[in-house]
Design a protein around this motif. Structure first.
Motif, PDB file in Angstrom:
ATOM      1  N   SER A  38      46.168  33.734  34.036  1.00 32.53           N
ATOM      2  CA  SER A  38      45.206  34.180  35.035  1.00 32.53           C
ATOM      3  C   SER A  38      44.186  33.079  35.296  1.00 32.53           C
ATOM      4  O   SER A  38      43.779  32.355  34.398  1.00 32.53           O
ATOM      5  CB  SER A  38      44.504  35.454  34.577  1.00 32.53           C
ATOM      6  N   CYS A  42      39.235  33.650  39.921  1.00 38.46           N
ATOM      7  CA  CYS A  42      39.625  34.808  40.738  1.00 38.46           C
ATOM      8  C   CYS A  42      40.341  35.887  39.927  1.00 38.46           C
ATOM      9  O   CYS A  42      40.437  37.025  40.376  1.00 38.46           O
ATOM     10  CB  CYS A  42      40.488  34.376  41.922  1.00 38.46           C
ATOM     11  N   LYS A  44      43.506  36.221  39.293  1.00 37.80           N
ATOM     12  CA  LYS A  44      44.893  36.478  39.690  1.00 37.80           C
ATOM     13  C   LYS A  44      45.843  35.698  38.798  1.00 37.80           C
ATOM     14  O   LYS A  44      45.556  34.582  38.398  1.00 37.80           O
ATOM     15  CB  LYS A  44      45.115  36.088  41.149  1.00 37.80           C
ATOM     16  N   HIS A  45      46.994  36.296  38.492  1.00 42.63           N
ATOM     17  CA  HIS A  45      47.998  35.622  37.691  1.00 42.63           C
ATOM     18  C   HIS A  45      48.816  34.706  38.574  1.00 42.63           C
ATOM     19  O   HIS A  45      49.268  35.105  39.645  1.00 42.63           O
ATOM     20  CB  HIS A  45      48.914  36.646  37.000  1.00 42.63           C
ATOM     21  N   ARG A  46      48.943  33.496  38.135  1.00 46.15           N
ATOM     22  CA  ARG A  46      49.682  32.467  38.856  1.00 46.15           C
ATOM     23  C   ARG A  46      50.602  31.748  37.882  1.00 46.15           C
ATOM     24  O   ARG A  46      50.337  31.684  36.684  1.00 46.15           O
ATOM     25  CB  ARG A  46      48.722  31.423  39.437  1.00 46.15           C
ATOM     26  N   CYS A  64      42.789  27.972  39.791  1.00 51.18           N
ATOM     27  CA  CYS A  64      43.758  27.712  40.855  1.00 51.18           C
ATOM     28  C   CYS A  64      43.590  26.292  41.371  1.00 51.18           C
ATOM     29  O   CYS A  64      42.488  25.766  41.437  1.00 51.18           O
ATOM     30  CB  CYS A  64      43.550  28.695  42.002  1.00 51.18           C
ATOM     31  N   CYS A  68      41.050  28.670  44.927  1.00 50.21           N
ATOM     32  CA  CYS A  68      41.591  30.035  45.022  1.00 50.21           C
ATOM     33  C   CYS A  68      41.869  30.425  46.473  1.00 50.21           C
ATOM     34  O   CYS A  68      42.929  30.962  46.788  1.00 50.21           O
ATOM     35  CB  CYS A  68      40.629  31.033  44.380  1.00 50.21           C
ATOM     36  N   ASP A  72      45.607  31.079  48.140  1.00 48.40           N
ATOM     37  CA  ASP A  72      45.937  32.355  48.777  1.00 48.40           C
ATOM     38  C   ASP A  72      46.434  32.143  50.189  1.00 48.40           C
ATOM     39  O   ASP A  72      47.374  32.799  50.644  1.00 48.40           O
ATOM     40  CB  ASP A  72      44.714  33.285  48.785  1.00 48.40           C
TER      41      ASP A  72
END
Length: 78
Positions: A38, A42, A44-46, A64, A68, A72
Motif C-alpha cells: 500500500s 493514498c 491504495k494497493h499497487r 506511488c 498518486c 490514477d
C-alpha cells in the motif's frame, strides 16, 4: 441507545460469515516482485513496480511513482 448485538455461529466448515466473499482480495503471488504494497500517502494497493521509496517522517516509505494522482490518471486511461 445501545447497539444491536448480532449473534454469529461458526459453521461446520469453520466459516463464521456467510455474506463475505471467501479468500483475500490480494491474490497470492509466488514471486516477491509481483506482490502488492500500500502507498503511504493514498493507501491504495499497487504492485511493487509502481511504487518508489521516499523518506517521510524519518523513515523510507513506499509511495506511488511518479505521484498518486498521475498514477490514477494513467490507470484510468488504460
Amino acid at each position: 441507545m445501545a447497539k444491536e448485538t448480532t449473534k454469529t455461529t461458526i459453521e461446520a466448515d469453520g466459516l463464521r460469515y456467510r455474506s463475505k466473499a471467501p479468500g483475500s482480495p490480494f491474490a497470492a503471488t509466488s514471486s516477491f516482485g509481483a506482490a502488492t504494497m500500500s502507498c503511504f500517502l493514498c493507501g491504495k494497493h499497487r504492485p511493487r513496480a509502481m511504487l518508489k521509496s521516499k523518506k517521510l517522517l524519518g523513515k523510507s516509505q513506499p509511495v506511488c511513482s511518479p505521484s498518486c494522482k498521475e498514477l490514477d490518471a494513467q490507470i484510468a486511461a488504460k
